[in-house]
Design an enzyme around this catalytic site. Structure first.
Site, short mmCIF file in Angstrom:
data_model
loop_
_atom_site.label_atom_id
_atom_site.label_comp_id
_atom_site.label_asym_id
_atom_site.label_seq_id
_atom_site.Cartn_x
_atom_site.Cartn_y
_atom_site.Cartn_z
N HIS A 261 39.05 38.07 47.38
CA HIS A 261 39.44 39.28 47.97
C HIS A 261 40.82 39.05 48.81
O HIS A 261 40.94 37.82 49.41
CB HIS A 261 38.29 39.78 48.84
N ASP A 315 32.20 44.01 44.08
CA ASP A 315 31.90 44.28 42.69
C ASP A 315 31.05 43.38 42.07
O ASP A 315 30.55 43.35 40.82
CB ASP A 315 33.18 44.12 41.90
C1 SDX Z 1 37.96 45.49 44.86
O1 SDX Z 1 41.27 45.54 48.45
C2 SDX Z 1 40.21 46.11 48.53
O2 SDX Z 1 39.86 46.44 49.44
C3 SDX Z 1 39.65 46.08 47.16
C4 SDX Z 1 38.23 46.48 47.26
C5 SDX Z 1 37.71 48.09 47.85
O3 SDX Z 1 36.70 48.18 48.17
O4 SDX Z 1 38.54 48.78 47.58
O5 SDX Z 1 37.30 45.74 48.18
C6 SDX Z 1 37.43 46.48 45.74
O6 SDX Z 1 38.83 45.71 44.26
C7 SDX Z 1 37.26 44.06 44.85
C8 SDX Z 1 38.05 43.06 44.08
C9 SDX Z 1 37.65 43.23 42.58
N1 SDX Z 1 38.34 42.43 41.43
C10 SDX Z 1 37.72 41.08 41.10
O7 SDX Z 1 36.69 40.95 41.42
C11 SDX Z 1 38.67 40.61 40.11
C12 SDX Z 1 39.09 39.00 40.56
N2 SDX Z 1 39.58 38.73 41.83
C13 SDX Z 1 40.93 38.47 41.95
O8 SDX Z 1 41.69 38.90 40.90
C14 SDX Z 1 41.63 38.33 43.28
O9 SDX Z 1 40.74 37.63 44.00
C15 SDX Z 1 41.79 39.75 43.81
C16 SDX Z 1 42.57 40.79 42.97
C17 SDX Z 1 40.71 40.52 44.28
C18 SDX Z 1 42.81 39.52 44.98
O10 SDX Z 1 44.08 39.03 44.58
P1 SDX Z 1 45.13 38.50 45.71
O11 SDX Z 1 44.82 38.60 47.02
O12 SDX Z 1 46.38 38.80 45.17
O13 SDX Z 1 44.97 36.78 45.44
P2 SDX Z 1 45.59 35.99 44.34
O14 SDX Z 1 45.18 36.53 42.95
O15 SDX Z 1 46.81 35.76 44.64
O16 SDX Z 1 44.83 34.61 44.61
C19 SDX Z 1 45.05 33.65 45.63
C20 SDX Z 1 44.49 32.30 45.30
C21 SDX Z 1 45.03 32.05 43.84
O17 SDX Z 1 44.90 30.35 43.92
P3 SDX Z 1 46.33 29.62 44.22
O18 SDX Z 1 47.41 30.01 43.05
O19 SDX Z 1 46.69 30.05 45.63
O20 SDX Z 1 45.93 28.15 43.92
O21 SDX Z 1 43.10 32.46 45.04
C22 SDX Z 1 42.58 32.14 43.54
C23 SDX Z 1 43.91 32.28 42.81
O22 SDX Z 1 44.00 31.55 41.81
N3 SDX Z 1 41.73 33.15 43.35
C24 SDX Z 1 40.63 33.09 42.39
C25 SDX Z 1 40.11 34.40 42.31
N4 SDX Z 1 40.60 35.09 43.13
C26 SDX Z 1 41.57 34.37 43.82
N5 SDX Z 1 40.53 32.10 41.53
C27 SDX Z 1 39.39 32.16 40.57
N6 SDX Z 1 38.70 33.06 40.63
C28 SDX Z 1 39.20 34.19 41.43
N7 SDX Z 1 38.28 35.66 41.11
#
Ligand code: SDX
Length: 378
Positions: A261, A315
């Site tokens: 998140h 989720d």
């Molecule tokens: C919702 O914003 C809100 O409030 C949203 C929400 C709401 O109520 O409205 O809470 C609802 O959208 C929940 C999120 C649902 N999405 C997912 O479950 C999809 C999987 N999660 C991710 O793609 C991600 O964590 C996000 C999209 C939720 C957040 O993205 P960010 O903040 O842009 O983070 P990022 O993708 O830049 O990741 C930062 C780091 C990375 O590693 P590094 O490159 O720094 O080494 O964390 C890692 C990412 O690779 N990472 C993950 C990961 N999420 C982040 N690694 C593996 N699996 C994951 N799910």
């Protein structure tokens, strides 16, 4: 004002001043209008919470009864909207059907009277009342059946479950569903809410505001993740496959759905409550093997990614709850939208109260003074 550095995803940049909700991502704390989500989940109803979010305070007895009454008697959708929905392809995703139907409301209620509290109230009631009817109607019609009329004898959540099956739902299932709506109703400046506020800032109608937000919610990085979580659990298939699956994702740098998140660096408090709701359902209606897989996933992801603050988000467990209620997987995100319409409308009203059109800047990194090359020379 000095020129700011570009922050991908606008991370850390405030897009509004808001008093609707608050998240402390380090402590795992979520409040709506100052009230902890745990308290609302255990004591409130979705309609009361929607009122709180949209009008800024808990309703008194009369105010709540009036709001519930208005919503109850505005659940029906116009037959022309039903006819329009009948022509949607049955293979279309229910989120696309919902986005188109929400936008279509603007064709029927196009008067844009944003300074009139009666117009605002009508729009709020109509959207809160009809979005569930439209979701249920598409579900029935894509299977070749007529939609089920709303049942005036049932409350908001029980009526939605009834419109999916024509059976009065079990009271525990209905209460749990209502709590799920409370948990999904609002969440600060998430992508779909930002989208709603940008659209609202042009002073367009609230149906366009909600339609644009529905479109934004559907993506797999946002609300669409709940559907992908179930597909992932099915693909994993058994507890033994969890570790290799996660290691494979990390090797390919693929995101594990339902985890991570932008704001929370600990377990999302909504995930904790949803997990408890799932357990209540399993205790009454039987265990679900996908829950064992989910628990193992949480354990392995924590082991591998806790250092990055990656934990289950809202989720991750919601799909297990809806699945146990017999709800089809591709309705999970529309259900998120049914709930989040409360937050979007609260932000719509807040945006209108102190509106300035959103018009950010950009960091241009393209050419200047480029030559126009005639087509025959390209
Ligand atoms: C919702 O914003 C809100 O409030 C949203 C929400 C709401 O109520 O409205 O809470 C609802 O959208 C929940 C999120 C649902 N999405 C997912 O479950 C999809 C999987 N999660 C991710 O793609 C991600 O964590 C996000 C999209 C939720 C957040 O993205 P960010 O903040 O842009 O983070 P990022 O993708 O830049 O990741 C930062 C780091 C990375 O590693 P590094 O490159 O720094 O080494 O964390 C890692 C990412 O690779 N990472 C993950 C990961 N999420 C982040 N690694 C593996 N699996 C994951 N799910």
């Amino acid at each position: 004002m000095s020129v700011c550095e570009f922050r991908p995803g606008l991370e850390g940049i405030p897009a509004a001043q808001s008093s609707i909700s608050f998240v402390d991502g380090q402590k795992g704390l979520l409040e709506y209008r100052g009230i902890r989500i745990e308290e609302l989940a255990s004591k409130s109803t979705f309609l009361e919470t929607a009122y709180l979010l949209i009008w800024g305070q808990l309703p008194d007895f009369e105010e709540l009864k009036a709001f519930e009454h208005e919503v109850r008697y505005h659940r029906r959708i116009k037959y022309r909207i039903r006819d329009m929905m009948k022509s949607f392809p049955e293979s279309g995703h229910p989120m696309d059907a919902l986005q188109a139907s929400a936008a279509a409301l603007g064709l029927f209620y196009s008067r844009r009277d944003l300074h009139n509290p009666v117009y605002i109230r009508d729009a709020v009631v109509r959207l809160v009342a009809t979005i569930p009817t439209m979701v249920a109607a598409f579900q029935l019609m894509r299977k070749g059946n007529d939609p089920i009329r709303p049942n005036d004898g049932l409350d908001y959540s029980a009526n939605f479950l009834y419109m999916l099956s024509e059976e009065e739902p079990d009271p525990l299932a209905s209460r749990i569903f209502d709590v799920c709506l409370i948990l999904h109703a609002e969440h600060t400046m998430n992508a779909s809410t930002f989208s709603a506020r940008v659209t609202a800032s042009t002073l367009t109608d609230p149906y366009a505001v909600v339609a644009s937000a529905v479109g934004t919610l559907g993506g797999p990085l946002h609300g669409g993740a709940n559907e992908e979580v179930i597909q992932m659990l099915e693909e994993i298939g058994c507890v033994e496959n969890v570790r290799p699956y996660i290691e494979g994702c990390l090797e390919r740098k693929a995101k594990i759905m339902g985890f991570g998140h932008r704001v929370y660096k600990v377990k999302d408090p909504r995930a904790t409550i949803l997990q408890d709701l799932a357990e209540q359902l399993f205790a009454k209606f039987g265990h679900d093997k996908y829950y064992d897989i989910a628990l193992e996933m949480e354990k392995v992801v924590e082991e591998k990614l806790a250092n990055k603050g990656i934990y289950p988000n809202v989720d991750f467990y919601s799909g297990l709850v809806y699945g146990k209620m017999g709800i089809p997987t591709d309705l999970f995100t529309p259900i998120f939208a049914i709930a989040r319409v409360a937050g979007w409308l609260a932000h719509w009203k807040e945006q209108l109260a102190e509106n300035r059109i959103f018009r950010p800047t950009q960091v241009y990194n393209g050419l200047h003074e480029a030559a126009y090359i005639p087509i025959e020379q390209r």
